[in-house]
Design an enzyme around this catalytic site. Structure first.
Site, mmCIF file in Angstrom:
data_model
loop_
_atom_site.group_PDB
_atom_site.id
_atom_site.type_symbol
_atom_site.label_atom_id
_atom_site.label_comp_id
_atom_site.label_asym_id
_atom_site.label_seq_id
_atom_site.Cartn_x
_atom_site.Cartn_y
_atom_site.Cartn_z
ATOM 1 N N ASP A 58 0.881 -1.353 -0.025
ATOM 2 C CA ASP A 58 -0.058 0.117 -0.092
ATOM 3 C C ASP A 58 0.669 1.289 0.254
ATOM 4 O OD1 ASP A 58 -1.924 -1.893 0.248
ATOM 5 O OD2 ASP A 58 -2.516 -1.331 2.080
ATOM 6 N N ASP B 249 -14.819 -5.022 0.923
ATOM 7 C CA ASP B 249 -14.203 -5.037 2.199
ATOM 8 C C ASP B 249 -15.303 -4.547 3.475
ATOM 9 O OD1 ASP B 249 -11.754 -4.779 1.130
ATOM 10 O OD2 ASP B 249 -11.574 -2.802 0.957
#
Length: 244
Positions: A7, A129
């Site tokens: 990330d 998510d």
């Protein structure tokens, strides 16, 4: 498949705890070198997220990420800040094997359906998510800052009907915690539709976690913090997955 993940926030490699930006833990690794290290250790696919772009599409870090992936010889999937069909095309032209669609896939299903019809279902990973609520598994969007009003399984069915088979599912309560994956989530997904290729993400902290995910039938295991913190190597994870 073992899928190492990186990330990017403020042009640095970072891990968040349960998706909260104020918990950012930055790592002093060069992005391009780290990706190459994962490739050299045997990874056949990599996962990249522009966290800055996910939070604010006007602050995309795509140039840096694209430069870091230019020398890769393996495929990568990328997400964060993809908000238009032009964004999808840009990433595919830049060399991404697949684009990962998260918030947009929840809030603008019909528009994303048009993207899928234009570029082909195989080019997409739908990232859902989720939080466990009284209503069941419910997605969160926009960097996990907002809650959706449609369930996980409704969305899975919608995109599966369009031909998508690659889904990346994260239990937000597990992300970045190193406390073990949400096995129940992946078991429910496998039972719901065994034909899907589910990528498990969040909480993987040991080789035993990887072994159990493989036994459940999970087709991909996203590894972020566990690799960055040295809990095990890509080579060890691959050997574990292949021998499970």
């Amino acid at each position: 498949m073992i899928i190492p993940a990186l990330d990017v926030l403020q042009q640095q490699i970072v891990r968040l705890y349960q998706g909260k930006y104020d918990t950012a833990q930055f790592y002093p690794f060069d992005l391009a070198q780290r990706l190459m290290d994962y490739q050299q250790q045997g990874a056949q696919k990599l996962h990249l997220v522009d966290l800055e772009g996910a939070r604010d599409p006007d602050k995309k870090q795509w140039r840096q990420i694209q430069e870091a992936t230019q020398s890769l010889g393996v495929g990568y999937q990328v997400g964060g800040g993809i908000r238009s069909v032009e964004d999808v095309a840009q990433w595919l032209e830049a060399g991404a094997a697949q684009v990962v669609i998260g918030s947009k896939a929840v809030n603008d299903k019909n528009e994303v359906a048009q993207w899928i019809q234009r570029h082909g279902a195989q080019q997409f990973v739908i990232a859902l998510d989720v939080n466990k609520t009284e209503q069941g598994w419910m997605p969160a969007t926009h960097g996990w800052l907002e809650s959706a009003d449609v369930s996980l399984f409704e969305l899975v069915d919608f995109y599966a009907d369009l031909g998508v088979i690659d889904f990346l599912c994260t239990d937000i309560s597990k992300d970045g915690t190193m406390t073990g994956p949400s096995f129940a989530l992946y078991e429910e997904l496998q039972v719901h539709n065994p034909q899907l290729r589910i990528q498990a993400s969040g909480g993987v902290s040991s080789l035993d976690d990887i072994r159990r995910l493989k036994e459940i039938g999970t087709q991909g295991v996203i590894l972020g913090k566990s690799l960055l913190d040295g809990a095990f190597t890509v080579e060890e994870a691959l050997a574990c997955y292949q021998n499970a």
